[in-house]
Design a protein around this motif. Structure first.
Motif, mmCIF file in Angstrom:
data_model
loop_
_atom_site.group_PDB
_atom_site.id
_atom_site.type_symbol
_atom_site.label_atom_id
_atom_site.label_comp_id
_atom_site.label_asym_id
_atom_site.label_seq_id
_atom_site.Cartn_x
_atom_site.Cartn_y
_atom_site.Cartn_z
ATOM 1 N N PHE A 29 0.816 -1.206 0.000
ATOM 2 C CA PHE A 29 0.000 0.000 0.000
ATOM 3 C C PHE A 29 0.862 1.273 0.000
ATOM 4 O O PHE A 29 0.531 2.251 -0.670
ATOM 5 C CB PHE A 29 -0.939 0.013 1.215
ATOM 6 C CG PHE A 29 -2.094 -0.940 1.076
ATOM 7 C CD1 PHE A 29 -3.261 -0.541 0.453
ATOM 8 C CD2 PHE A 29 -2.004 -2.236 1.548
ATOM 9 C CE1 PHE A 29 -4.339 -1.403 0.311
ATOM 10 C CE2 PHE A 29 -3.069 -3.110 1.411
ATOM 11 C CZ PHE A 29 -4.243 -2.700 0.788
ATOM 12 N N ILE A 30 1.968 1.235 0.754
ATOM 13 C CA ILE A 30 2.834 2.417 0.814
ATOM 14 C C ILE A 30 3.493 2.663 -0.539
ATOM 15 O O ILE A 30 3.545 3.799 -1.024
ATOM 16 C CB ILE A 30 3.901 2.242 1.917
ATOM 17 C CG1 ILE A 30 3.234 2.248 3.298
ATOM 18 C CG2 ILE A 30 4.944 3.349 1.835
ATOM 19 C CD1 ILE A 30 4.173 1.910 4.431
ATOM 20 N N ASN A 31 3.997 1.595 -1.179
ATOM 21 C CA ASN A 31 4.616 1.762 -2.500
ATOM 22 C C ASN A 31 3.603 2.249 -3.530
ATOM 23 O O ASN A 31 3.921 3.084 -4.380
ATOM 24 C CB ASN A 31 5.231 0.439 -2.966
ATOM 25 C CG ASN A 31 6.618 0.220 -2.402
ATOM 26 O OD1 ASN A 31 7.289 1.166 -1.995
ATOM 27 N ND2 ASN A 31 7.055 -1.018 -2.353
ATOM 28 N N LYS A 32 2.387 1.709 -3.460
ATOM 29 C CA LYS A 32 1.339 2.142 -4.393
ATOM 30 C C LYS A 32 1.049 3.633 -4.190
ATOM 31 O O LYS A 32 0.894 4.391 -5.168
ATOM 32 C CB LYS A 32 0.067 1.325 -4.161
ATOM 33 C CG LYS A 32 -1.092 1.696 -5.088
ATOM 34 C CD LYS A 32 -0.812 1.311 -6.523
ATOM 35 C CE LYS A 32 -2.031 1.533 -7.401
ATOM 36 N NZ LYS A 32 -1.796 1.162 -8.801
ATOM 37 N N ALA A 33 1.004 4.058 -2.929
ATOM 38 C CA ALA A 33 0.735 5.470 -2.627
ATOM 39 C C ALA A 33 1.840 6.366 -3.167
ATOM 40 O O ALA A 33 1.577 7.445 -3.709
ATOM 41 C CB ALA A 33 0.593 5.660 -1.115
ATOM 42 N N LEU A 35 3.939 5.624 -5.714
ATOM 43 C CA LEU A 35 3.974 5.566 -7.176
ATOM 44 C C LEU A 35 2.802 6.288 -7.830
ATOM 45 O O LEU A 35 2.872 6.631 -9.013
ATOM 46 C CB LEU A 35 4.008 4.098 -7.630
ATOM 47 C CG LEU A 35 5.302 3.351 -7.296
ATOM 48 C CD1 LEU A 35 5.168 1.872 -7.592
ATOM 49 C CD2 LEU A 35 6.482 3.951 -8.063
ATOM 50 N N MET A 36 1.743 6.522 -7.079
ATOM 51 C CA MET A 36 0.628 7.318 -7.613
ATOM 52 C C MET A 36 1.029 8.781 -7.766
ATOM 53 O O MET A 36 0.452 9.521 -8.558
ATOM 54 C CB MET A 36 -0.591 7.190 -6.691
ATOM 55 C CG MET A 36 -1.280 5.826 -6.762
ATOM 56 S SD MET A 36 -2.613 5.635 -5.550
ATOM 57 C CE MET A 36 -3.795 6.836 -6.163
ATOM 58 N N SER A 95 4.764 -3.128 -12.140
ATOM 59 C CA SER A 95 3.394 -3.626 -12.302
ATOM 60 C C SER A 95 2.413 -2.820 -11.459
ATOM 61 O O SER A 95 1.265 -2.597 -11.859
ATOM 62 C CB SER A 95 3.315 -5.106 -11.929
ATOM 63 O OG SER A 95 3.506 -5.306 -10.546
ATOM 64 N N LEU A 96 2.857 -2.355 -10.289
ATOM 65 C CA LEU A 96 1.979 -1.578 -9.406
ATOM 66 C C LEU A 96 1.562 -0.258 -10.036
ATOM 67 O O LEU A 96 0.538 0.323 -9.657
ATOM 68 C CB LEU A 96 2.677 -1.313 -8.067
ATOM 69 C CG LEU A 96 2.440 -2.317 -6.941
ATOM 70 C CD1 LEU A 96 3.264 -1.944 -5.719
ATOM 71 C CD2 LEU A 96 0.964 -2.407 -6.580
ATOM 72 N N LYS A 97 2.356 0.227 -10.985
ATOM 73 C CA LYS A 97 2.013 1.500 -11.629
ATOM 74 C C LYS A 97 0.764 1.365 -12.498
ATOM 75 O O LYS A 97 0.075 2.349 -12.743
ATOM 76 C CB LYS A 97 3.189 2.000 -12.471
ATOM 77 C CG LYS A 97 4.366 2.487 -11.633
ATOM 78 C CD LYS A 97 5.408 3.195 -12.479
ATOM 79 C CE LYS A 97 6.187 2.260 -13.350
ATOM 80 N NZ LYS A 97 7.321 2.936 -14.049
ATOM 81 N N ILE A 229 5.070 9.906 3.255
ATOM 82 C CA ILE A 229 4.875 8.621 2.577
ATOM 83 C C ILE A 229 6.214 8.073 2.077
ATOM 84 O O ILE A 229 6.491 6.870 2.177
ATOM 85 C CB ILE A 229 3.890 8.766 1.403
ATOM 86 C CG1 ILE A 229 2.508 9.171 1.916
ATOM 87 C CG2 ILE A 229 3.783 7.456 0.625
ATOM 88 C CD1 ILE A 229 1.519 9.476 0.810
ATOM 89 N N LEU A 230 7.067 8.955 1.537
ATOM 90 C CA LEU A 230 8.372 8.526 1.038
ATOM 91 C C LEU A 230 9.245 7.994 2.171
ATOM 92 O O LEU A 230 9.894 6.952 2.034
ATOM 93 C CB LEU A 230 9.076 9.689 0.351
ATOM 94 C CG LEU A 230 10.478 9.395 -0.205
ATOM 95 C CD1 LEU A 230 10.412 8.313 -1.275
ATOM 96 C CD2 LEU A 230 11.115 10.671 -0.752
#
Length: 322
Positions: A29-33, A35-36, A95-97, A229-230
């Motif tokens: 979830f953190i990486n998705k946040a 990369l958004m 892929s999460l992007k 977040i980073l």
């Protein structure tokens, strides 16, 4: 020590599994946040590895860790591990992007089946019938769940499946290297980070991500929310690396991936709730139920196996490492 009490060994095994499950779920979830808001996934991975390596290095300097210094002979042995690790994470981030969290997790749940097949071909031996069937049931549940919500993205899905392959190779090598070289989890992290950085720096320069990605990062850093977040992403990268290495060396590669499958049920549910935009289909629910049943069956089969066969305990904690 080989004479560690069974209770201590069981507690360590459970703690490692639960810790990895929580860290892995949070990291998605953190990486998705991140990369958004920041699409440069390779630069993000480089920063995570840099933070891990520097933390362990200064921990050694100031006596907070007993991790040994880098040895060229060991580094050569662990170089393939580092390459597979970075390929796994790089493809996963890519892929999460483009893939939403529920479908990303569904695809990544195919890893246990791949680990089982890899173990067969690497001469690890034949797993019990119950273990084999339970992992196959997990794989079947994944496929059914994925068929229920396929907003097909060729790039995203190919990246996720490539990540499954590299994660399988990575986990098998982690387990093998930990057993053969007697390295603690922290030492494995240190070698992995040290060996990763030249490879990653070369990639971000060769792909043209750098230096533009750094300029964008500084611009985004003006946002307090993004900065938090980073920072969480960098810290959780360290935590996830440690718990993954620990879970794999204390338990096994297959156990590590099964933990990932079970936490994926929670992550998938949260992905529907937090992100929205994903249609719930009866096949999704059916697949998740089958997947969970397979995970419970696997846990029971491994419990019976451990009770019937004396387990040679290999304690991989830094406090017992000399």
């Amino acid at each position: 020590m080989d004479n560690v009490a069974p209770e201590v060994s069981s507690f360590m095994s459970l703690s490692a599994s639960v810790s990895y499950g929580i860290a892995s779920m949070a990291m998605v979830f953190i990486n998705k946040a991140v990369l958004m808001k920041y699409v440069h996934s390779m630069t993000l991975l480089t920063l995570q590895q840099l933070a891990t390596t520097l933390l362990i290095h200064f921990g050694r300097v100031y006596g907070y860790t007993k991790a040994r210094s880098i040895e060229s002979k060991t580094a050569k042995k662990l170089l393939p591990l580092s390459l597979f690790y970075n390929a796994n994470v790089a493809f996963a981030l890519a892929s999460l992007k483009g893939v939403n969290i529920p479908m990303y997790i569904a695809l990544k749940r195919l890893t246990p089946l791949a680990v089982l097949v890899a173990g067969f071909f690497t001469g690890k031996g034949h797993p019990s019938v119950q273990v084999s069937l339970s992992v196959l049931l997990i794989g079947l549940g994944v496929i059914i769940a994925a068929l229920g919500d396929f907003s097909f993205d060729l790039f995203g899905y190919s990246m996720a499946l490539s990540s499954v392959f590299f994660q399988t190779m990575y986990l098998v090598l982690v387990e093998k290297s930990g057993a053969e070289d007697g390295l603690s989890s922290v030492e494995l992290m240190f070698y992995n980070g040290f060996l990763s950085l030249p490879f990653l720096i070369f990639l971000i320069i060769a792909t043209g991500e750098f230096p533009h990605s750094l300029t964008v990062l500084f611009e985004k850093a003006n946002s307090f929310t993004f900065s938090i977040i980073l920072i969480l992403s960098l810290l959780m990268g360290i935590v996830l690396n440690f718990t993954m290495f620990l879970c794999t060396t204390v338990n096994s590669a297959l156990t590590t991936t099964i933990v990932g499958v079970l936490k994926g049920v929670v992550s998938t549910t949260l992905g529907f709730v937090l992100l929205g935009g994903v249609d719930v289909h009866v096949l999704n629910v059916t697949g998740l139920v089958i997947n969970t049943a397979g995970g419970i069956w696997y846990s029971y089969a491994k419990y019976r196996q451990k009770r019937s066969i004396p387990r040679k305990t290999s304690v991989d904690v830094e406090s017992n490492h000399r």
